[in-house]
Design a protein around this motif. Structure first.
Motif, PDB file in Angstrom:
ATOM      1  N   ILE A 145     -99.322 -82.454  -5.988  1.00 53.31           N
ATOM      2  CA  ILE A 145     -98.432 -81.712  -6.878  1.00 53.31           C
ATOM      3  C   ILE A 145     -98.936 -81.834  -8.316  1.00 53.31           C
ATOM      4  O   ILE A 145     -99.462 -82.865  -8.720  1.00 53.31           O
ATOM      5  CB  ILE A 145     -96.967 -82.199  -6.745  1.00 53.31           C
ATOM      6  N   PHE A 146     -98.785 -80.752  -9.061  1.00 54.25           N
ATOM      7  CA  PHE A 146     -99.167 -80.652 -10.461  1.00 54.25           C
ATOM      8  C   PHE A 146     -97.879 -80.399 -11.237  1.00 54.25           C
ATOM      9  O   PHE A 146     -97.237 -79.367 -11.042  1.00 54.25           O
ATOM     10  CB  PHE A 146    -100.147 -79.484 -10.623  1.00 54.25           C
ATOM     11  N   VAL A 147     -97.471 -81.359 -12.060  1.00 54.69           N
ATOM     12  CA  VAL A 147     -96.202 -81.261 -12.777  1.00 54.69           C
ATOM     13  C   VAL A 147     -96.488 -81.171 -14.274  1.00 54.69           C
ATOM     14  O   VAL A 147     -97.246 -81.974 -14.816  1.00 54.69           O
ATOM     15  CB  VAL A 147     -95.311 -82.497 -12.500  1.00 54.69           C
ATOM     16  N   ILE A 148     -95.868 -80.193 -14.920  1.00 54.92           N
ATOM     17  CA  ILE A 148     -96.009 -80.032 -16.370  1.00 54.92           C
ATOM     18  C   ILE A 148     -94.752 -80.570 -17.021  1.00 54.92           C
ATOM     19  O   ILE A 148     -93.642 -80.202 -16.665  1.00 54.92           O
ATOM     20  CB  ILE A 148     -96.241 -78.560 -16.746  1.00 54.92           C
TER      21      ILE A 148
ATOM     22  N   ASP B 265     -93.142 -69.572 -14.739  1.00 52.30           N
ATOM     23  CA  ASP B 265     -92.135 -70.609 -14.481  1.00 52.30           C
ATOM     24  C   ASP B 265     -91.711 -70.594 -13.018  1.00 52.30           C
ATOM     25  O   ASP B 265     -91.154 -71.555 -12.513  1.00 52.30           O
ATOM     26  CB  ASP B 265     -90.928 -70.463 -15.415  1.00 52.30           C
ATOM     27  N   LYS B 266     -92.019 -69.495 -12.307  1.00 53.79           N
ATOM     28  CA  LYS B 266     -91.723 -69.398 -10.875  1.00 53.79           C
ATOM     29  C   LYS B 266     -92.823 -70.065 -10.042  1.00 53.79           C
ATOM     30  O   LYS B 266     -92.621 -70.400  -8.891  1.00 53.79           O
ATOM     31  CB  LYS B 266     -91.610 -67.928 -10.451  1.00 53.79           C
ATOM     32  N   VAL B 267     -94.005 -70.243 -10.650  1.00 49.96           N
ATOM     33  CA  VAL B 267     -95.177 -70.769  -9.950  1.00 49.96           C
ATOM     34  C   VAL B 267     -95.399 -72.252 -10.268  1.00 49.96           C
ATOM     35  O   VAL B 267     -95.722 -73.041  -9.391  1.00 49.96           O
ATOM     36  CB  VAL B 267     -96.438 -69.960 -10.357  1.00 49.96           C
ATOM     37  N   LEU B 268     -95.223 -72.603 -11.528  1.00 45.49           N
ATOM     38  CA  LEU B 268     -95.514 -73.963 -11.991  1.00 45.49           C
ATOM     39  C   LEU B 268     -94.299 -74.867 -11.870  1.00 45.49           C
ATOM     40  O   LEU B 268     -93.160 -74.416 -12.032  1.00 45.49           O
ATOM     41  CB  LEU B 268     -95.966 -73.915 -13.461  1.00 45.49           C
ATOM     42  N   LYS B 269     -94.536 -76.140 -11.602  1.00 50.76           N
ATOM     43  CA  LYS B 269     -93.465 -77.144 -11.568  1.00 50.76           C
ATOM     44  C   LYS B 269     -93.336 -77.691 -12.989  1.00 50.76           C
ATOM     45  O   LYS B 269     -94.229 -78.390 -13.479  1.00 50.76           O
ATOM     46  CB  LYS B 269     -93.817 -78.264 -10.579  1.00 50.76           C
ATOM     47  N   ILE B 270     -92.232 -77.359 -13.669  1.00 52.13           N
ATOM     48  CA  ILE B 270     -92.016 -77.744 -15.065  1.00 52.13           C
ATOM     49  C   ILE B 270     -90.769 -78.612 -15.157  1.00 52.13           C
ATOM     50  O   ILE B 270     -89.717 -78.259 -14.610  1.00 52.13           O
ATOM     51  CB  ILE B 270     -91.858 -76.491 -15.949  1.00 52.13           C
TER      52      ILE B 270
END
Length: 126
Positions: free
Chosen positions: A75-78, A95-100
């Motif tokens: 997982i890649f979390v911003i 914002d629908k693709v990235l985990k923020i």
């Protein structure tokens, strides 16, 4: 490009110490993210608390990290996005693709939850 890397047992915290994520540093960020992944880490938190501006090449670097760390169940979390960067991500619908998440604590929780969920999925496959 200025940054710090804090390697934990389950994940890496990569803190970008730049105000601008643009064409000047995006290629280097992509390269550093790929290097961390090549070292065997599957989970990464990108702390963007210092970044006040990003352009499309910066978003591209984020997508490269997201794709690479997601490839093998990681997982890649911003974490800690500034207002301008968050607006750009929302306008781009990333914002629908990235985990923020809002902060580092929440990012660490997201990784632990992801690890637990992945463990359960692997058990279901057996």
């Amino acid at each position: 490009m200025k940054y710090t890397v804090d390697k934990k047992e389950q994940y890496v915290i990569f803190t970008l110490l730049e105000e601008k994520l643009d064409t000047g540093i995006s290629p280097q960020l992509k390269s550093e993210l790929l290097t961390v992944h090549a070292e065997g880490y599957t989970n990464l938190i990108l702390d963007m608390s210092q970044v006040k501006y990003s352009d499309s090449s910066g978003l591209s670097a984020l997508l490269v990290g997201n794709r690479k760390f997601g490839e093998e169940g990681g997982i890649f979390v911003i974490s800690s996005l500034q207002e301008h960067v968050m607006k750009l991500i929302k306008i781009s619908m990333l914002d629908k693709v990235l985990k923020i998440v809002d902060g580092l604590e929440e990012a660490a929780e997201a990784i632990f939850i992801h690890e637990i969920d992945n463990g359960e999925e692997e058990e279901d496959l057996e």
